[in-house]
Design a protein around this motif. Structure first.
Motif, PDB file in Angstrom:
ATOM      1  N   ASN A  68       0.829  -1.201   0.000  1.00 23.74           N
ATOM      2  CA  ASN A  68       0.000   0.000   0.000  1.00 23.74           C
ATOM      3  C   ASN A  68       0.867   1.256   0.000  1.00 23.74           C
ATOM      4  OD1 ASN A  68      -2.836  -0.829  -0.095  1.00 23.74           O
ATOM      5  ND2 ASN A  68      -2.345  -1.955   1.777  1.00 23.74           N
TER       6      ASN A  68
ATOM      7  N   ARG B 296      -6.432   3.698  -0.800  1.00 19.30           N
ATOM      8  CA  ARG B 296      -5.355   3.082  -0.022  1.00 19.30           C
ATOM      9  C   ARG B 296      -5.780   2.913   1.436  1.00 19.30           C
ATOM     10  NH1 ARG B 296      -1.790   0.193  -2.994  1.00 19.30           N
ATOM     11  NH2 ARG B 296      -0.860   1.454  -4.652  1.00 19.30           N
TER      12      ARG B 296
ATOM     13  N   ASN C  19       3.310   0.092   3.811  1.00 15.08           N
ATOM     14  CA  ASN C  19       2.861   1.355   3.240  1.00 15.08           C
ATOM     15  C   ASN C  19       4.061   2.126   2.692  1.00 15.08           C
ATOM     16  OD1 ASN C  19       0.362   0.562   4.459  1.00 15.08           O
ATOM     17  ND2 ASN C  19       1.130   1.426   6.387  1.00 15.08           N
TER      18      ASN C  19
END
Length: 283
Positions: free
Chosen positions: A142, A160, A185
């Motif tokens: 992500n 996201r 992330n």
């Protein structure tokens, strides 16, 4: 720490380039069986040929992540060929810019269908196979924008965020089946896209000036490298991470809330370059 993933059956989506390709290559280098997919068959086939020299086995297919039947068919093929699926790396999906004045609801829904629904489709397809063997790892790729909203890029921010929420939710519900789910992330990982961003600035700015502007919001003072991502992915796919689930880990060089300042920083920088060009043209 010796991470041994030899023989593990791995699916990596969006693997024709960038982070996805780097992750697939890392698994191949460790002797895993690697199934890769992307929208374009010619591109993914080339990657498959390169991985075949290293991986225990390779399956490369063109898959439309917005097509549930297409996704299920691909996962079923992999599970049948190799007797199951051990690891899913949900990487497919790119960022999308835009704000309240430039976007339509359909723009956001289109992005959501690729990103959050694409991740959901693959997860839903692999979980039955993982439950059957009572072992699985799902790793979501992500973006930091999903954890810290920015004033631009609404589709990326909200889609996201949904992917991260899904990952954390499943990271709580699936460990009872020995399936662990975590999200990584990304900050600004340089796999070539920053060359494109630099070129978009036009003439009159050097790469050194551009990088200096970008790095003002990155405490580590550099772009991330694919290797900064692949090591964590391999770790989470291994037995060393057997008690980690529902984690949300930023790979961003210390960048957090600073990301929100970047759109303004970029606009100010572009304006300064515009003014410099005007001064030079008037001389």
């Amino acid at each position: 720490m010796n991470i041994d993933l030899k023989g593990k059956r791995v699916i990596v989506t969006g693997a024709s380039r960038g982070i996805g390709r780097a992750i697939a290559t890392a698994f191949a280098n460790d002797g895993a069986k690697v199934a890769i997919c992307s929208r374009n068959f010619a591109d993914i086939a080339k990657v498959g040929e390169a991985l075949a020299e290293r991986a225990d086995a390779v399956i490369a297919r063109a898959v439309d992540v917005t097509d549930s039947h297409n996704v299920r068919t691909f996962v079923a093929e992999v599970a049948e060929a190799w007797g199951g699926v051990d690891v899913l790396v949900n990487n497919a999906g790119q960022g999308k810019g835009g704000n309240l004045d430039t976007l339509t609801p359909e723009d956001i829904l289109e992005h959501a269908n690729v990103l959050q629904m694409g991740h959901f489709r693959f997860t839903q397809a692999v979980v039955p196979h993982m439950r059957k063997q009572r072992w699985g790892r799902i790793i979501e790729i992500n973006a930091l924008a999903g954890t810290i909203p920015t004033p631009e890029g609404i589709p990326s921010v909200i889609n996201r965020a949904s992917c991260i929420a899904l990952s954390r939710s499943l990271g709580m519900s699936l460990p009872k089946d020995n399936i662990l789910v975590n999200t990584l992330n990304m900050g600004w990982i340089d796999t070539g896209q920053w060359d494109r961003h630099f070129k978009e600035m036009g003439d009159g700015v050097t790469r050194q000036e551009f990088d200096a502007m970008v790095m003002k919001v990155v405490p580590a003072g550099r772009y991330g490298k694919p290797e900064d991502v692949t090591g964590m992915v391999l770790f989470l796919a291994s037995e060393y991470a057997s008690f980690i689930s529902g984690a949300s880990i930023d790979i961003a060089g210390g960048m957090g809330g600073q990301i929100a300042y970047y759109p303004t920083l970029k606009r100010d920088f572009a304006e300064s370059i515009r003014q410099r060009r005007e001064m030079q043209s008037s001389i």
